[in-house]
Design an enzyme around this catalytic site. Structure first.
Site, PDB file in Angstrom:
ATOM      1  N   LYS A  50     -44.771  -4.223  -8.733  1.00  0.00           N
ATOM      2  CA  LYS A  50     -44.854  -2.987  -9.521  1.00  0.00           C
ATOM      3  C   LYS A  50     -45.098  -1.825  -8.565  1.00  0.00           C
ATOM      4  O   LYS A  50     -44.520  -0.749  -8.709  1.00  0.00           O
ATOM      5  CB  LYS A  50     -45.975  -3.092 -10.562  1.00  0.00           C
ATOM      6  CG  LYS A  50     -45.981  -1.974 -11.589  1.00  0.00           C
ATOM      7  CD  LYS A  50     -46.700  -0.718 -11.128  1.00  0.00           C
ATOM      8  CE  LYS A  50     -46.661   0.384 -12.173  1.00  0.00           C
ATOM      9  NZ  LYS A  50     -47.258   1.642 -11.677  1.00  0.00           N
ATOM     10  N   ASP A  69     -29.578   4.323 -12.362  1.00  0.00           N
ATOM     11  CA  ASP A  69     -30.029   3.536 -13.501  1.00  0.00           C
ATOM     12  C   ASP A  69     -31.267   2.722 -13.111  1.00  0.00           C
ATOM     13  O   ASP A  69     -31.155   1.689 -12.445  1.00  0.00           O
ATOM     14  CB  ASP A  69     -28.851   2.634 -13.918  1.00  0.00           C
ATOM     15  CG  ASP A  69     -29.120   1.820 -15.158  1.00  0.00           C
ATOM     16  OD1 ASP A  69     -30.298   1.575 -15.478  1.00  0.00           O
ATOM     17  OD2 ASP A  69     -28.150   1.408 -15.815  1.00  0.00           O
ATOM     18  N   HIS A  92     -69.533  -1.078   4.474  1.00  0.00           N
ATOM     19  CA  HIS A  92     -70.265   0.151   4.156  1.00  0.00           C
ATOM     20  C   HIS A  92     -71.322  -0.090   3.085  1.00  0.00           C
ATOM     21  O   HIS A  92     -72.269   0.662   2.971  1.00  0.00           O
ATOM     22  CB  HIS A  92     -69.297   1.242   3.679  1.00  0.00           C
ATOM     23  CG  HIS A  92     -68.419   1.717   4.777  1.00  0.00           C
ATOM     24  ND1 HIS A  92     -68.798   2.736   5.615  1.00  0.00           N
ATOM     25  CD2 HIS A  92     -67.219   1.294   5.202  1.00  0.00           C
ATOM     26  CE1 HIS A  92     -67.842   2.923   6.504  1.00  0.00           C
ATOM     27  NE2 HIS A  92     -66.880   2.065   6.274  1.00  0.00           N
ATOM     28  N   GLU A 148     -46.635   9.181 -12.475  1.00  0.00           N
ATOM     29  CA  GLU A 148     -47.919   8.618 -12.024  1.00  0.00           C
ATOM     30  C   GLU A 148     -48.460   9.355 -10.805  1.00  0.00           C
ATOM     31  O   GLU A 148     -47.746   9.500  -9.806  1.00  0.00           O
ATOM     32  CB  GLU A 148     -47.696   7.128 -11.698  1.00  0.00           C
ATOM     33  CG  GLU A 148     -48.976   6.375 -11.434  1.00  0.00           C
ATOM     34  CD  GLU A 148     -48.739   4.879 -11.168  1.00  0.00           C
ATOM     35  OE1 GLU A 148     -47.687   4.330 -11.561  1.00  0.00           O
ATOM     36  OE2 GLU A 148     -49.634   4.271 -10.549  1.00  0.00           O
TER      37      GLU A 148
HETATM   38  P1  NAD Z   1     -18.245   5.558 -13.172  1.00  0.00           P
HETATM   39  O1  NAD Z   1     -17.323   4.647 -13.903  1.00  0.00           O
HETATM   40  O2  NAD Z   1     -18.646   6.829 -13.809  1.00  0.00           O
HETATM   41  O3  NAD Z   1     -17.640   5.928 -11.740  1.00  0.00           O
HETATM   42  C1  NAD Z   1     -17.108   4.991 -10.875  1.00  0.00           C
HETATM   43  C2  NAD Z   1     -15.677   5.281 -10.581  1.00  0.00           C
HETATM   44  O4  NAD Z   1     -15.572   6.423  -9.743  1.00  0.00           O
HETATM   45  C3  NAD Z   1     -14.992   4.190  -9.805  1.00  0.00           C
HETATM   46  O5  NAD Z   1     -14.585   3.168 -10.665  1.00  0.00           O
HETATM   47  C4  NAD Z   1     -13.846   4.926  -9.140  1.00  0.00           C
HETATM   48  O6  NAD Z   1     -12.715   4.927  -9.969  1.00  0.00           O
HETATM   49  C5  NAD Z   1     -14.358   6.355  -8.990  1.00  0.00           C
HETATM   50  N1  NAD Z   1     -14.635   6.774  -7.584  1.00  0.00           N
HETATM   51  C6  NAD Z   1     -14.324   7.973  -7.035  1.00  0.00           C
HETATM   52  N2  NAD Z   1     -14.725   8.040  -5.759  1.00  0.00           N
HETATM   53  C7  NAD Z   1     -15.307   6.875  -5.470  1.00  0.00           C
HETATM   54  C8  NAD Z   1     -15.955   6.342  -4.302  1.00  0.00           C
HETATM   55  N3  NAD Z   1     -16.085   7.042  -3.165  1.00  0.00           N
HETATM   56  N4  NAD Z   1     -16.502   5.108  -4.374  1.00  0.00           N
HETATM   57  C9  NAD Z   1     -16.405   4.384  -5.519  1.00  0.00           C
HETATM   58  N5  NAD Z   1     -15.792   4.826  -6.641  1.00  0.00           N
HETATM   59  C10 NAD Z   1     -15.250   6.066  -6.634  1.00  0.00           C
HETATM   60  O7  NAD Z   1     -19.593   4.837 -12.786  1.00  0.00           O
HETATM   61  P2  NAD Z   1     -19.977   3.348 -12.420  1.00  0.00           P
HETATM   62  O8  NAD Z   1     -20.662   3.447 -11.116  1.00  0.00           O
HETATM   63  O9  NAD Z   1     -18.828   2.387 -12.553  1.00  0.00           O
HETATM   64  O10 NAD Z   1     -21.029   3.019 -13.575  1.00  0.00           O
HETATM   65  C11 NAD Z   1     -22.353   3.494 -13.536  1.00  0.00           C
HETATM   66  C12 NAD Z   1     -22.906   3.670 -14.934  1.00  0.00           C
HETATM   67  O11 NAD Z   1     -22.761   2.476 -15.706  1.00  0.00           O
HETATM   68  C13 NAD Z   1     -24.359   3.961 -14.921  1.00  0.00           C
HETATM   69  O12 NAD Z   1     -24.585   5.089 -15.729  1.00  0.00           O
HETATM   70  C14 NAD Z   1     -25.014   2.726 -15.580  1.00  0.00           C
HETATM   71  O13 NAD Z   1     -26.173   3.093 -16.273  1.00  0.00           O
HETATM   72  C15 NAD Z   1     -23.938   2.249 -16.484  1.00  0.00           C
HETATM   73  N6  NAD Z   1     -23.943   0.831 -16.917  1.00  0.00           N
HETATM   74  C16 NAD Z   1     -24.832  -0.099 -16.438  1.00  0.00           C
HETATM   75  C17 NAD Z   1     -24.776  -1.412 -16.886  1.00  0.00           C
HETATM   76  C18 NAD Z   1     -25.759  -2.420 -16.307  1.00  0.00           C
HETATM   77  O14 NAD Z   1     -26.422  -2.137 -15.333  1.00  0.00           O
HETATM   78  N7  NAD Z   1     -25.875  -3.638 -16.855  1.00  0.00           N
HETATM   79  C19 NAD Z   1     -23.818  -1.790 -17.807  1.00  0.00           C
HETATM   80  C20 NAD Z   1     -22.916  -0.841 -18.272  1.00  0.00           C
HETATM   81  C21 NAD Z   1     -22.974   0.484 -17.815  1.00  0.00           C
END
Ligand code: NAD
Length: 422
Positions: free
Chosen positions: A261, A277, A375, A83
């Site tokens: 929005k 996300d 204005h 946008e």
């Molecule tokens: P991920 O599982 O890829 O990574 C997280 C992992 O990284 C942790 O569990 C940990 O083991 C590791 N890690 C390493 N260094 C870390 C640090 N400094 N701090 C924290 N963890 C560290 O990712 P995630 O964040 O668990 O999941 C994100 C993804 O899940 C996104 O792509 C999202 O779109 C998706 N998702 C979203 C939903 C929802 O929002 N409802 C549901 C399911 C999946």
């Protein structure tokens, strides 16, 4: 021949074969296929591993929000959005905020909620008491699921148990509260919820269905605040215009939807730029805006003792810098580098500031256009003169037209005729 979209093993085919298939199906030209194949800053090999059935990419522009000063530090903010005007508006607002030192922000901590839905329990109160009494065991089991997270200083912190009355009967909802540090944490907390579910079933005799995070991340709030100096933003009338716009959004869901929005124009563009996300953040923001039973605005504005405008925002901000696309998308990595982000908490705070800046800019534009009515007086006088008015009739006709909201040549002529017959 009728074309069929049923393709077995499409996911197993190499990208080139998929492209060939859709080229034939949709009669794409070679040029169109080449455009699809160009995945920009995201290599095709990476794109293929991110989602299923990949055939290409869609590149959106990344602009840089300039002028941001956040907690005393200057930040350049990458924003990805289709946008126009959004990046300019945010930059403009950030410039105006600088007169009073820019934005101050803080973060409640990266605590995510995982929900475990328990049904078929004869005595829900008793079940909730049992679950709470075994908190230590449940949290210990959850902690075992992610040693890397524990090492990073995160892990399960606490629990909440809620009773719900639903059309399917009573439910006992357990919340695991997990500090996910620099991860968005969806996968991390989902794994924990799945791991503790059998234990909860066993201790209560009930049945668990869903085990998944909540996007209403009320324990993961980013807050930002800025003082916009009255004389920098256009004077008292602008301050009052924004206060009125803000009160309107607070009171009316129809206005709040559009108000928010605008907030999300800023928020989602940084969320997207960093590979986070957008749907998760949007679901969290809007559900938070309705947390008290009525959808309202995510920002609030007040006037301080000196007549300046004080804007603030509070919004759930479940963003990460280690998992998902934040790690795999090369452009997202560069976006984090541009902002010099070292933790998910820093990113969350920057995003809240951009949301506030965007909202302020939108409200100022709206309020100023309203104020532009002043204005219109000038314009109406010109219209009256063009229609043939002279002397004191110029002012009289101009005033009438402004009052009626009809500053037009035809109306000026009518009024001129009316006065001529008086
Ligand atoms: P991920 O599982 O890829 O990574 C997280 C992992 O990284 C942790 O569990 C940990 O083991 C590791 N890690 C390493 N260094 C870390 C640090 N400094 N701090 C924290 N963890 C560290 O990712 P995630 O964040 O668990 O999941 C994100 C993804 O899940 C996104 O792509 C999202 O779109 C998706 N998702 C979203 C939903 C929802 O929002 N409802 C549901 C399911 C999946």
């Amino acid at each position: 021949m009728v074309k069929s979209s049923e393709v077995s093993g499409f996911y197993k085919k190499p990208v080139e074969e998929r492209l060939k298939f859709i080229q034939e199906f949709a009669c794409l030209t070679d040029e169109e296929v080449a455009t699809l194949r160009n995945t920009g800053g995201l290599p095709m090999g990476t794109a293929e591993k991110m989602i299923e059935n990949v055939v290409g990419g869609l590149t959106l522009p990344m602009g840089i929000g300039v002028n941001f000063r956040i907690n005393g530090k200057d930040v350049l903010v990458p924003m990805v959005i289709e946008e126009p005007s959004v990046v300019a508006a945010a930059s403009n607002a950030a410039k105006m905020a600088r007169a009073r030192g820019g934005f101050s922000a803080d973060f409640s901590g990266p605590v995510m909620i995982a929900q475990i839905q328990l049904v078929d329990v004869p005595d829900p109160f008793k079940a909730s008491e049992i679950i709470l009494s075994r908190k230590k065991d449940i949290l210990e089991l959850a902690a075992k699921q992610d040693p890397v997270l524990l090492q990073a200083g995160g892990g399960p912190r606490d629990m909440e148990v809620r009773l719900l009355d639903t059309k399917m009967g009573p439910m006992v909802i357990t919340h695991l509260l997990v500090d996910t540090r620099d991860a968005m944490g969806a996968n991390a907390v989902n794994t924990m919820a799945e791991a503790v579910a059998p234990l909860i079933e066993q201790m209560t005799g009930g049945r668990v269905y869903l085990r998944i995070l909540s996007n209403l991340a009320v324990h993961r709030l980013a807050r930002a605040k800025a003082i916009f100096e009255r004389d920098v933003i256009g004077g008292e009338a602008v301050v009052d215009g924004i206060l009125n716009a803000s009160a309107f959004a607070e009171a009316d869901p129809f206005r709040a939807a559009t108000h928010n929005k605008g907030v999300m124009n800023g928020i989602s563009s940084v969320v997207l730029a960093t590979g986070n996300d957008t749907r998760a953040i949007e679901a969290g923001a809007h559900s938070y805006a309705a947390r008290n039973g009525r959808y309202t605005s995510l920002t609030t504005y007040e006037k301080d003792a000196d007549g300046n405008l004080v804007g603030s925002i509070e919004v759930p901000m479940a963003v990460g810098i280690v998992g998902g696309a934040t790690k795999t998308h090369p452009v997202a990595r560069i976006a984090l580098k541009i902002m010099d982000i070292k933790s998910a908490s820093e990113l969350a705070q920057i995003i809240a500031c951009v949301g506030l800046a965007q909202n302020f800019a939108a409200l100022r534009a709206l309020a100023t256009e309203g104020i532009q009515r002043g204005h219109m007086g000038l314009h109406a006088r010109n219209v009256a003169i063009s229609a043939g008015a002279s002397g004191e009739l110029v002012e009289k006709i101009a005033e009438r037209m402004v009052k009626e909201g009809k500053v037009r040549a035809d109306r000026a002529k009518e009024l001129l005729a009316e006065y001529a017959h008086k």
